[in-house]
Design a protein around this motif. Structure first.
Motif, mmCIF file in Angstrom:
data_model
loop_
_atom_site.group_PDB
_atom_site.id
_atom_site.type_symbol
_atom_site.label_atom_id
_atom_site.label_comp_id
_atom_site.label_asym_id
_atom_site.label_seq_id
_atom_site.Cartn_x
_atom_site.Cartn_y
_atom_site.Cartn_z
ATOM 1 N N ARG A 46 0.820 -1.211 0.000
ATOM 2 C CA ARG A 46 0.000 0.000 0.000
ATOM 3 C C ARG A 46 0.854 1.261 0.000
ATOM 4 O O ARG A 46 1.971 1.275 0.506
ATOM 5 N N GLY A 47 0.270 2.338 -0.524
ATOM 6 C CA GLY A 47 0.966 3.620 -0.602
ATOM 7 C C GLY A 47 0.955 4.361 0.729
ATOM 8 O O GLY A 47 0.290 3.967 1.687
ATOM 9 N N ARG A 48 1.676 5.492 0.744
ATOM 10 C CA ARG A 48 1.855 6.184 2.019
ATOM 11 C C ARG A 48 0.563 6.829 2.504
ATOM 12 O O ARG A 48 0.339 6.931 3.708
ATOM 13 N N ALA A 49 -0.315 7.254 1.590
ATOM 14 C CA ALA A 49 -1.559 7.902 2.018
ATOM 15 C C ALA A 49 -2.436 6.898 2.779
ATOM 16 O O ALA A 49 -3.005 7.203 3.830
ATOM 17 N N TYR A 50 -2.523 5.689 2.219
ATOM 18 C CA TYR A 50 -3.298 4.634 2.876
ATOM 19 C C TYR A 50 -2.701 4.325 4.252
ATOM 20 O O TYR A 50 -3.413 4.247 5.255
ATOM 21 N N VAL A 51 -1.394 4.144 4.274
ATOM 22 C CA VAL A 51 -0.731 3.802 5.540
ATOM 23 C C VAL A 51 -0.983 4.892 6.570
ATOM 24 O O VAL A 51 -1.329 4.610 7.723
ATOM 25 N N ALA A 52 -0.851 6.152 6.171
ATOM 26 C CA ALA A 52 -1.042 7.259 7.109
ATOM 27 C C ALA A 52 -2.467 7.246 7.680
ATOM 28 O O ALA A 52 -2.678 7.407 8.882
ATOM 29 N N ARG A 53 -3.439 7.029 6.796
ATOM 30 C CA ARG A 53 -4.836 7.080 7.211
ATOM 31 C C ARG A 53 -5.171 5.916 8.155
ATOM 32 O O ARG A 53 -5.770 6.106 9.213
ATOM 33 N N VAL A 54 -4.769 4.715 7.779
ATOM 34 C CA VAL A 54 -5.101 3.530 8.573
ATOM 35 C C VAL A 54 -4.359 3.550 9.911
ATOM 36 O O VAL A 54 -4.956 3.332 10.975
ATOM 37 N N VAL A 55 -3.062 3.831 9.863
ATOM 38 C CA VAL A 55 -2.288 3.842 11.110
ATOM 39 C C VAL A 55 -2.814 4.927 12.051
ATOM 40 O O VAL A 55 -2.960 4.710 13.251
ATOM 41 N N GLY A 56 -3.139 6.094 11.484
ATOM 42 C CA GLY A 56 -3.645 7.191 12.321
ATOM 43 C C GLY A 56 -4.931 6.806 13.032
ATOM 44 O O GLY A 56 -5.085 7.034 14.241
ATOM 45 N N ALA A 57 -5.847 6.208 12.295
ATOM 46 C CA ALA A 57 -7.133 5.834 12.896
ATOM 47 C C ALA A 57 -6.954 4.759 13.958
ATOM 48 O O ALA A 57 -7.579 4.810 15.034
ATOM 49 N N ILE A 58 -6.095 3.797 13.671
ATOM 50 C CA ILE A 58 -5.887 2.713 14.654
ATOM 51 C C ILE A 58 -5.141 3.250 15.881
ATOM 52 O O ILE A 58 -5.420 2.850 17.016
ATOM 53 N N ARG A 59 -4.225 4.208 15.652
ATOM 54 C CA ARG A 59 -3.547 4.856 16.781
ATOM 55 C C ARG A 59 -4.569 5.496 17.724
ATOM 56 O O ARG A 59 -4.529 5.328 18.937
ATOM 57 N N ARG A 60 -5.525 6.233 17.132
ATOM 58 C CA ARG A 60 -6.528 6.909 17.962
ATOM 59 C C ARG A 60 -7.415 5.890 18.688
ATOM 60 O O ARG A 60 -7.787 6.090 19.838
ATOM 61 N N ALA A 61 -7.710 4.775 18.009
ATOM 62 C CA ALA A 61 -8.548 3.753 18.634
ATOM 63 C C ALA A 61 -7.824 3.102 19.812
ATOM 64 O O ALA A 61 -8.406 2.896 20.885
ATOM 65 N N VAL A 62 -6.564 2.758 19.603
ATOM 66 C CA VAL A 62 -5.796 2.108 20.673
ATOM 67 C C VAL A 62 -5.620 3.054 21.861
ATOM 68 O O VAL A 62 -5.724 2.638 23.022
ATOM 69 N N ASP A 63 -5.386 4.341 21.570
ATOM 70 C CA ASP A 63 -5.237 5.305 22.664
ATOM 71 C C ASP A 63 -6.542 5.480 23.420
ATOM 72 O O ASP A 63 -6.553 5.580 24.654
ATOM 73 N N ALA A 64 -7.661 5.511 22.680
ATOM 74 C CA ALA A 64 -8.972 5.633 23.334
ATOM 75 C C ALA A 64 -9.218 4.435 24.247
ATOM 76 O O ALA A 64 -9.669 4.586 25.391
ATOM 77 N N LEU A 65 -8.863 3.267 23.746
ATOM 78 C CA LEU A 65 -9.021 2.036 24.530
ATOM 79 C C LEU A 65 -8.197 2.106 25.811
ATOM 80 O O LEU A 65 -8.670 1.752 26.904
ATOM 81 N N ALA A 66 -6.960 2.590 25.679
ATOM 82 C CA ALA A 66 -6.077 2.670 26.843
ATOM 83 C C ALA A 66 -6.613 3.650 27.884
ATOM 84 O O ALA A 66 -6.384 3.493 29.079
ATOM 85 N N ARG A 67 -7.328 4.672 27.411
ATOM 86 C CA ARG A 67 -7.896 5.662 28.345
ATOM 87 C C ARG A 67 -9.234 5.202 28.892
ATOM 88 O O ARG A 67 -9.879 5.916 29.651
#
Lengths: 306, 329
Positions: free
Chosen positions: B280-301
């Protein structure tokens, strides 16, 4: 057991009723010129309660006929009942067991055992590691080309076996495609796999025969038929030749290969006789040539062989 | 379980790696530009020099660099695989991801200090298989094949001495990874031996009026009308005829999303979640990783998962939780 090349009958992969399995193995015992018979449920532990008694019923007759009996383990173990089955087979008695996944290998390490074609043995480093753990015979994955078979057979650390007949195992899955084809899940499969004694035929949208589904397992539709490679395999040091049971007359199939190994038959004549026995089903041997497995180099000999 | 899930992100190019690091990856995995890794696609992956730069870039950002050498070593020619492992060690990879038993034993003997992970391609699907590998190769983490329900993942993680990592997003292998040779049956090239599945150079799209036929080598994989998605002709996502009826016998052209199961996966004790997609290209990676980052952080909180944002990642495509959901099987 006779010296020289041995014929090995692989475990029946399909979900045959107990009576059919019993009759099959009785006839193998009485009539088939095979040296070793592998018994066991390889594909799905759910089938076991319906057939488990067969192995003990047929073993004495096979052994009385001079055949070595090897118990084979499940190829994909992910549920507790799968592991129970692997453990039960691997730890029962002193007999030789064939490991078809790493869990079986872990239980068999330290005692002589066989490694089945479902374990990924692609190179001499892995072969050496398995031999160190007690593997005395290794049936290579069908994907390997002759060049790799030759390299591995030259290692000398374990006897090398190659499948020469029958559908090729291509994939395993957690999902049961037989159940899915009937709109069911694996948990409520109603043993759909029992309705197709030679696997469920799968064709392309153009009607080209392609695959055969066997529950969690996907096989080639074509039968592997390696008559034309037998001499090369023998010269390379392969000493065990595996026949995968299909619904065709397996006694007749075994006789053809026995004659071929005894130099009593030419590869071309063997191929012609097998085509009759198998009612014209497509044959393939492309993996050995290093190409697509579905190709049949023996029919279109453009690939050249040693 | 109070620890945060580690997010393991794909990088097929230095640009995608940069995007993953910027979007909040905890770890990035990548491979060398040859058949030693399971995404051996044209134009992808890293030269030995680029890999060195990539590890430095990760470490500067506090991100782990994992290097995949996860195809099976060719008989008679172990050097490319051994060289890849040695280079990964030399440039300071935080872990080398391996599938081949013999190569992993060799790596452990040569570099006993190096952290090794067991690739999903090793198909270690139960505690006995995992411990078999761990005892011989010292692997510290196993990437679980996509054949297990969450319940099984929980039991397995509790039963083994190594960490577990699971795929949560991206392409879905319907078959057990490392146990499928459908691709080489048709094309002569497979994930295990060549690092490719249903290779692009053998794909053909043929349009006939309103009908698009997709083929892989000599096999017709699908035929769709103009308003249907064609999808890439991966063999296990094709439409075939069984019992006289055409169907997606193995799986629809769907991809994996287990993002709504992040809480259960964390409770099951998994250490890391993995995103598929080194192609996958960088735009896809940025979008998917960003969303999962926010989800994991929300879960941790202890907050709710941003489910809408996670659902939007599918771009309108079909998704499935695969084997994690018992009913899938």
């Amino acid at each position: 057991m006779a010296a020289g090349p041995r014929l090995v009958l692989a475990p029946v992969l399909y979900h045959w009723p107990a009576g059919r399995l019993r009759d099959f193995y009785f006839r193998i015992a009485d009539e088939a010129p095979v040296d070793i018979v592998h018994l066991g449920e390889i594909v799905c532990a759910k089938r076991l309660p319906r057939i488990a008694q067969v192995w003990d019923e047929v073993t004495p007759r096979l052994e009385a006929a001079g055949k070595a009996v090897v118990r084979s383990t499940l190829a994909l173990a992910s549920e507790p009942r799968d592991l129970e089955l692997v453990r039960a087979v691997a730890t029962a008695g002193e007999g030789i067991v064939e490991a078809n996944d790493l869990s079986a290998l872990s239980l068999l390490a330290g005692r002589p055992h066989v490694v089945g074609p479902y374990v990924n043995v692609y190179n001499e480093m892995t072969l050496a590691a398995l031999a160190e753990d007690g593997a005395v015979r290794v049936c290579l994955p069908v994907e390997l080309p002759l060049s790799a078979v030759r390299t591995l057979a030259a290692c000398g650390s374990a006897a090398i076996e190659v499948q020469i007949f029958g559908r090729m195992p291509l994939a395993l899955s957690a999902r049961c495609y037989h159940a899915r084809s009937r709109g069911r899940s694996r948990d409520s499969c109603h043993y759909a796999c029992g309705e197709d004694a030679d696997g469920m035929a799968v064709a392309t949208l153009d009607g080209q025969p392609f695959l055969a589904v066997n529950g969690l397992q996907t096989l080639s539709f074509a039968y592997l038929e390696a008559s034309h490679h037998l001499a090369t395999l023998s010269e390379a040091g392969v000493s065990f030749f595996r026949l995968q049971p299909q619904t065709v007359d397996m006694v007749a199939v075994a006789r053809v290969y026995r004659q071929l190994l005894d130099h009593a038959l030419e590869p071309g004549a063997a191929r012609a006789r097998l085509a009759q026995i198998c009612h014209g089903i497509a044959f393939a041997d492309g993996y050995l040539d290093g190409g697509p497995g579905m190709m049949d180099g023996s029919r279109n000999p453009r690939t050249g062989r040693g | 379980m109070s620890t945060r899930l580690e997010i393991v992100c794909p990088a097929g190019t230095p640009a995608a790696l940069e995007a993953a690091v910027a979007a909040g990856a905890d770890a990035v995995y990548f491979g060398f530009r040859d058949e030693t890794n399971a995404r051996n696609f044209p134009g992808l992956n890293f030269s030995p020099e680029e890999a060195g730069d990539a590890v430095r870039r990760c470490h500067d950002a506090g991100v782990k660099a994992l290097i995949a050498v996860n195809t099976y070593v060719r008989a008679g020619n172990p050097e490319p695989w051994q060289r890849a492992v040695a280079r990964a060690v030399e440039i300071g990879a935080d872990a080398v991801i391996l599938a081949d038993l013999g190569l992993a034993i060799w790596a452990h003997r040569q570099f006993p200090q190096q952290r090794l992970h067991l690739s999903v391609q090793a198909s270690a699907a139960n505690p006995l298989a995992i411990e078999y590998f761990a005892a011989r190769t010292g692997v510290r983490r196993v990437v679980l094949p996509r054949v297990l329900t969450i319940e099984r993942i929980r039991e397995l993680t509790a039963a083994v001495t190594v960490e577990t990592e699971v795929f949560v997003f991206g392409g879905l292998c319907v078959m057990a990874e490392g146990r499928c040779i459908l691709s080489s049956y048709v094309t002569g090239r497979s994930p295990n031996m060549n690092g490719v599945c249903s290779p692009a150079e053998q794909v053909r799209y043929e349009r006939d009026g309103e009908v698009l036929t997709t083929r892989l080598a000599t096999i017709t994989v699908n035929r769709v009308s103009r308003d249907e998605p064609a999808g890439y002709p991966t063999l296990c996502k094709g439409r075939y005829v069984a019992c006289g009826r055409p169907s997606y016998l193995f799986e629809e052209p769907a991809s994996l999303s287990a993002l709504t199961m992040l809480r259960e996966l964390r409770q099951a004790g998994v250490t890391a979640i993995k995103i598929e997609g080194r192609q996958r290209g960088r735009a896809y990676v940025a979008r998917v990783v960003g969303a999962i980052r926010r989800a994991v952080d929300a879960l941790a909180r202890g907050e709710e998962l941003p489910e809408e944002e996670l659902a939007a990642l599918m771009e309108g495509g079909r998704s499935t939780a695969g084997a994690y959901d018992r009913r899938w099987r």
